[in-house]
Write a protein that holds these residues in place. Structure first.
Motif, PDB file in Angstrom:
ATOM      1  N   UNK A  34      41.603  40.017  48.812  1.00 27.79           N
ATOM      2  CA  UNK A  34      42.698  40.539  47.993  1.00 27.79           C
ATOM      3  C   UNK A  34      43.096  39.532  46.919  1.00 27.79           C
ATOM      4  N   UNK A  35      43.198  38.261  47.297  1.00 20.27           N
ATOM      5  CA  UNK A  35      43.559  37.236  46.318  1.00 20.27           C
ATOM      6  C   UNK A  35      42.516  37.126  45.209  1.00 20.27           C
ATOM      7  N   UNK A  36      41.248  37.259  45.570  1.00 19.53           N
ATOM      8  CA  UNK A  36      40.189  37.235  44.557  1.00 19.53           C
ATOM      9  C   UNK A  36      40.297  38.432  43.618  1.00 19.53           C
ATOM     10  N   UNK A  37      40.633  39.590  44.168  1.00 20.62           N
ATOM     11  CA  UNK A  37      40.801  40.777  43.330  1.00 20.62           C
ATOM     12  C   UNK A  37      41.978  40.599  42.374  1.00 20.62           C
ATOM     13  N   UNK A  38      43.064  40.018  42.874  1.00 19.93           N
ATOM     14  CA  UNK A  38      44.229  39.751  42.021  1.00 19.93           C
ATOM     15  C   UNK A  38      43.840  38.786  40.904  1.00 19.93           C
ATOM     16  N   UNK A  39      43.102  37.746  41.256  1.00 23.59           N
ATOM     17  CA  UNK A  39      42.680  36.760  40.264  1.00 23.59           C
ATOM     18  C   UNK A  39      41.797  37.419  39.195  1.00 23.59           C
TER      19      UNK A  39
END
Length: 60
Positions: A34-39
Motif C-alpha cells: 500500500x505504501x508503495x502504491x501511495x508513493x
C-alpha cells in the motif's frame, strides 16, 4: 506421560506462534504494498504538476 503432555503443549504453542508470525508478516507485506502504491501515486501527481508548471511558464 506427563513429559509428553508438556512437550505437546510446547509444540502447540510453537505452532500458534508460527501462525501468528506468518499473519504479522503478511500484514507487513500488505502495508508495504500500500505504501508503495501511495508513493507511486504521489510521484505521478508530482510529475503532472511539474508538467503543468512548465506549460504555464512556457505561456508567459
Amino acid at each position: 506421560m506427563e513429559q509428553e503432555t508438556y512437550y505437546q503443549k510446547l509444540y502447540e504453542e510453537a505452532k500458534l506462534e508460527l501462525h501468528l508470525l506468518k499473519a504479522e508478516l503478511e500484514l507487513k507485506k500488505n502495508e508495504i504494498m500500500v505504501l508503495n502504491q501511495v508513493r507511486e501515486t504521489q510521484a505521478k501527481h508530482l510529475l503532472v504538476m511539474e508538467q503543468q508548471i512548465k506549460a504555464f511558464e512556457g505561456k508567459k
